[in-house]
Write a protein that holds these residues in place. Structure first.
Motif, PDB file in Angstrom:
ATOM      1  N   THR A  69      -5.444   0.908  -4.668  1.00  0.00           N
ATOM      2  CA  THR A  69      -4.586   0.641  -3.506  1.00  0.00           C
ATOM      3  C   THR A  69      -4.944  -0.712  -2.901  1.00  0.00           C
ATOM      4  O   THR A  69      -4.066  -1.495  -2.524  1.00  0.00           O
ATOM      5  CB  THR A  69      -4.732   1.749  -2.454  1.00  0.00           C
ATOM      6  OG1 THR A  69      -4.580   2.999  -3.099  1.00  0.00           O
ATOM      7  CG2 THR A  69      -3.688   1.623  -1.365  1.00  0.00           C
ATOM      8  N   VAL A  70      -6.243  -1.003  -2.806  1.00  0.00           N
ATOM      9  CA  VAL A  70      -6.687  -2.268  -2.220  1.00  0.00           C
ATOM     10  C   VAL A  70      -6.201  -3.447  -3.067  1.00  0.00           C
ATOM     11  O   VAL A  70      -5.665  -4.433  -2.536  1.00  0.00           O
ATOM     12  CB  VAL A  70      -8.231  -2.296  -2.085  1.00  0.00           C
ATOM     13  CG1 VAL A  70      -8.716  -3.695  -1.758  1.00  0.00           C
ATOM     14  CG2 VAL A  70      -8.675  -1.311  -1.020  1.00  0.00           C
ATOM     15  N   ALA A  77       0.835  -1.201   0.000  1.00  0.00           N
ATOM     16  CA  ALA A  77       0.000   0.000   0.000  1.00  0.00           C
ATOM     17  C   ALA A  77       0.869   1.250   0.000  1.00  0.00           C
ATOM     18  O   ALA A  77       0.608   2.214  -0.742  1.00  0.00           O
ATOM     19  CB  ALA A  77      -0.922  -0.011   1.220  1.00  0.00           C
ATOM     20  N   ALA A 110      -2.510  -3.878  -2.586  1.00  0.00           N
ATOM     21  CA  ALA A 110      -2.192  -4.454  -1.273  1.00  0.00           C
ATOM     22  C   ALA A 110      -2.557  -5.936  -1.234  1.00  0.00           C
ATOM     23  O   ALA A 110      -1.849  -6.751  -0.631  1.00  0.00           O
ATOM     24  CB  ALA A 110      -2.924  -3.687  -0.179  1.00  0.00           C
ATOM     25  N   LEU A 111      -3.660  -6.304  -1.915  1.00  0.00           N
ATOM     26  CA  LEU A 111      -4.057  -7.709  -1.964  1.00  0.00           C
ATOM     27  C   LEU A 111      -2.990  -8.547  -2.675  1.00  0.00           C
ATOM     28  O   LEU A 111      -2.557  -9.594  -2.174  1.00  0.00           O
ATOM     29  CB  LEU A 111      -5.400  -7.828  -2.700  1.00  0.00           C
ATOM     30  CG  LEU A 111      -5.940  -9.241  -2.933  1.00  0.00           C
ATOM     31  CD1 LEU A 111      -6.297  -9.891  -1.612  1.00  0.00           C
ATOM     32  CD2 LEU A 111      -7.158  -9.214  -3.856  1.00  0.00           C
ATOM     33  N   LEU A 115     -16.437  -6.377  -4.197  1.00  0.00           N
ATOM     34  CA  LEU A 115     -15.069  -5.964  -4.535  1.00  0.00           C
ATOM     35  C   LEU A 115     -14.632  -6.607  -5.855  1.00  0.00           C
ATOM     36  O   LEU A 115     -14.049  -5.953  -6.718  1.00  0.00           O
ATOM     37  CB  LEU A 115     -14.104  -6.355  -3.399  1.00  0.00           C
ATOM     38  CG  LEU A 115     -12.625  -6.060  -3.665  1.00  0.00           C
ATOM     39  CD1 LEU A 115     -12.384  -4.571  -3.803  1.00  0.00           C
ATOM     40  CD2 LEU A 115     -11.748  -6.628  -2.556  1.00  0.00           C
ATOM     41  N   THR A 130      -8.782   4.333  -4.259  1.00  0.00           N
ATOM     42  CA  THR A 130      -8.803   3.384  -3.150  1.00  0.00           C
ATOM     43  C   THR A 130      -8.838   1.953  -3.681  1.00  0.00           C
ATOM     44  O   THR A 130      -8.147   1.072  -3.173  1.00  0.00           O
ATOM     45  CB  THR A 130     -10.028   3.629  -2.258  1.00  0.00           C
ATOM     46  OG1 THR A 130     -10.136   5.027  -2.051  1.00  0.00           O
ATOM     47  CG2 THR A 130      -9.881   2.941  -0.924  1.00  0.00           C
ATOM     48  N   LEU A 131      -9.647   1.734  -4.730  1.00  0.00           N
ATOM     49  CA  LEU A 131      -9.745   0.393  -5.304  1.00  0.00           C
ATOM     50  C   LEU A 131      -8.368  -0.091  -5.750  1.00  0.00           C
ATOM     51  O   LEU A 131      -7.968  -1.226  -5.463  1.00  0.00           O
ATOM     52  CB  LEU A 131     -10.710   0.407  -6.501  1.00  0.00           C
ATOM     53  CG  LEU A 131     -10.851  -0.944  -7.223  1.00  0.00           C
ATOM     54  CD1 LEU A 131     -11.592  -1.943  -6.353  1.00  0.00           C
ATOM     55  CD2 LEU A 131     -11.556  -0.788  -8.556  1.00  0.00           C
TER      56      LEU A 131
END
Lengths: 323, 306
Positions: free
Chosen positions: B193-194, B78, B197-198, B167, B190-191
């Motif tokens: 970044t998510v 992230a 990070a995933l 998601l 944000t999507l």
């Protein structure tokens, strides 16, 4: 003379000035440093033909650099041990012969790799060139005949007729002359019909195809020429270090070659030269201050990519006239 | 005995393939959604392994280490996305390659600065330290079986996440038309970044699990990263299913090639020559396979449409 021509001339003269100054001042170590700059610049000029003119982001040029290096190492070791090569051919320590072998060998490998890789484009091309270079890297590591992981030493630097290559300054001039020749080749190519087609393939593939030129063959030719120049640089690099090892084939080397071009300026004539000078100087001076110089190199590189596109030549000479 | 050995090698190949899948899934997801080629994915693998080894050494619990590896890799991912990667989405691939190459240098040297050059060691948790019997009388380490299990679970989980959840719907929408889902009010930043990070967490998980089999050291992620590239090129960039199939194929071909080629060559040449030639050729096998796949299907086995 345009501003870029002046800047290019200044950069090349600056490289020439380093060993001359070093000889006058008795600081012979800097001659080696300048030779390293010239050889890496030569390798990057080769890559610049594919990357700068053709827009082909090859992440596998270390393969050709290493093949050139192994050509020098293998021929020299056979000459040194007086063992014939396969088919009864003798080894050799004559640089011109070694160079031809290095150029032909890297060209042939590039023809095979390029023929497959250029069927794809974009990210696929980047990853596939990387993967093929890695294949050759692992082959060099696991093939025991020429030192495998430990590499191969060249006990005496190879010879060039009429030049004492054991003298650092003479060897620099050999490398520098080849660098100038490669810059000549680069500008000839860029100005030629072939170069125009190659750059058109980068800018607009469809338009090129519409005027009846198939981009694939143009790109393949550029990829092979580019690999040949880089292979020649590899042979010189092996002679400079008197050592060749799989690290010349590693993907860090491929990354480094791209970095040289980016630092100097993509597609610019003297970009690779400026990049190589900057990189080697950075490596030497920062490496003297801290062991962690790669950390700072990484940060510098990030800054260049994010904020200062165009590299040194772009900074000094302004934007290139054509996209 | 020979069959038992073969079964063992097949299991090794599966375990290797599953581990490659964890890396390749993150890479292909990031490429599919954001169009970004991330060389620094191997650094996230390394971060996961180091986090697991450090926490496991401090607390004595592998499981806490595993949790830490997920958290650390996701956090590092992230952070990477917010500070650097976010600026690269609109850039060409050359800039992406260079910036993420620079990130590798920063991460590798940074890690070496903090942890030193000496490799760390991570022990297999006692719960999984045993072995399970194989037909033919030999035994196979339980830990490697567990890795295969985790990989299969992650594959199923990812499949469900992408096909069944909100998601996942957004991820799929982001792959096909990012402007449209932005216009529909989904927060793209944000999507992204998510998703990043995933992917990072999956790489960290792979690093932590493999850390118990090998030593944990700087640069451990790079060979795996390049194999993961081979995997997604074979599978088709952007396809999770392709990544799974590609990873298992690469894992099996590599492991079985190293095992079977020397044996096959030994039938008509001397054993030492067969061993060395077999090893050299086996190390090239997956790349030859990749070349074959590309010669037939230039966009991979499961290329996304368009």
């Amino acid at each position: 003379m345009t501003r870029e021509t002046l800047i290019s001339l200044a950069i090349v003269l600056a490289l020439l000035a380093i060993p001359l100054w070093a000889t006058a001042a008795g600081e012979t170590f800097y001659i080696t440093l300048a030779t390293r700059m010239a050889i890496l610049a030569l390798a990057a000029v080769g890559l610049n033909i594919a990357l700068g003119l053709g827009g082909l982001v090859s992440f596998g040029h270390a393969a050709f650099f290493g093949i050139g290096g192994y050509a020098a190492g293998i021929l020299a070791s056979h000459a040194f041990n007086m063992e014939p090569l396969p088919f009864g051919l003798p080894g050799t320590n004559a640089m011109p012969v070694i160079w031809i072998v290095a150029i032909v060998a890297s060209g042939l490998v590039a023809l095979a790799i390029g023929a497959i890789s250029l069927r794809t484009a974009g990210v696929y091309f980047i990853m596939i060139t990387l993967a093929f270079a890695q294949m050759i890297f692992y082959f060099a590591i696991s093939w025991p005949a020429y030192g495998g992981e430990d590499g191969l030493s060249i006990f005496v630097r190879n010879q060039f007729p009429g030049v004492n290559t054991l003298n650092g300054l003479s060897f620099f001039f050999v490398c520098f002359t080849l660098l100038i020749a490669s810059l000549g080749l680069f500008s000839l190519l860029r100005a030629s019909r072939f170069g125009a087609a190659l750059q058109a393939a980068r800018q607009n593939e469809q338009r090129l195809a519409t005027v009846g030129i198939a981009p694939y063959r143009i790109r393949l030719a550029a990829f092979v020429i580019s690999a040949m120049v880089t292979g020649l640089a590899g042979a010189l690099f092996a002679d400079l270090n008197r050592f060749v090892s799989p690290s010349m084939l590693s993907w860090h080397m491929s990354g480094e070659l791209i970095v040289l071009i980016i630092l100097g300026g993509v597609g610019r004539l003297a970009g690779p030269v400026a990049g190589a000078m900057l990189y080697v100087a950075f490596e030497y001076f920062l490496g003297g201050i801290t062991e962690r110089w790669q950390l700072f190199l990484g940060l510098l590189l990030l800054a260049v990519v994010l904020f200062a596109r165009g590299g040194v030549v772009g900074l000094l000479a302004g934007k290139a006239r054509h996209g | 005995m020979q069959t038992a050995l073969l079964i063992e090698q097949i299991l090794n190949g599966l375990q290797f393939g599953v581990m490659l899948f964890l890396m390749a899934a993150g890479l292909t997801l990031i490429f599919g959604v954001m169009g970004l080629i991330n060389l620094a994915h191997g650094s996230l693998y390394m971060v996961g392994a180091f986090a697991c080894a450090t926490v496991a050494a401090a607390t004595g619990s592998f499981w806490l280490g595993l949790v830490a590896s997920l958290a650390a890799a996701a956090a590092a991912g992230a952070l990477m996305e917010i500070t650097v990667i976010r600026r690269l989405y609109e850039r060409d691939h050359l800039d992406q390659v260079l910036a993420t190459f620079a990130l590798i240098l920063v991460f590798s040297e940074g890690t070496r600065w903090i942890f030193g050059s000496i490799p760390l060691y991570l022990n297999i948790p006692p719960l999984l330290a045993g072995a399970i019997p194989l037909p033919g009388g030999s035994a196979y380490p339980l830990y490697r079986v567990a890795i295969i299990g985790v990989g299969i679970a992650v594959a199923i989980g990812l499949h469900l996440l992408i096909t069944r959840t909100r998601l996942g719907m957004r991820i799929r929408a982001g792959e096909s038309d990012r402007e449209m889902i932005g216009a529909l009010g989904v927060d793209i930043r944000t999507l992204y970044t998510v998703v990043f990070a995933l992917g990072a967490a999956l790489a960290g998980l792979a690093g932590a699990m493999v850390g118990a089999l090998q030593s944990v050291q700087v640069g451990m992620g790079e060979p795996v990263l390049i194999l993961a590239f081979v995997v997604i090129v074979i599978g088709g960039i952007g396809s999770i299913h392709g990544a799974l199939v590609g990873a298992l194929l690469v894992g099996l071909i590599d492991t079985l090639g190293r095992f079977l080629l020397p044996v096959a060559l030994a039938t008509f040449m001397g054993p030492s020559a067969a061993a060395s030639i077999g090893a050299s050729v086996a190390s090239m096998l997956i790349y030859v396979f990749m070349a074959l796949v590309l010669a037939i299907r230039p966009r991979g086995l499961f290329a996304a449409a368009g």
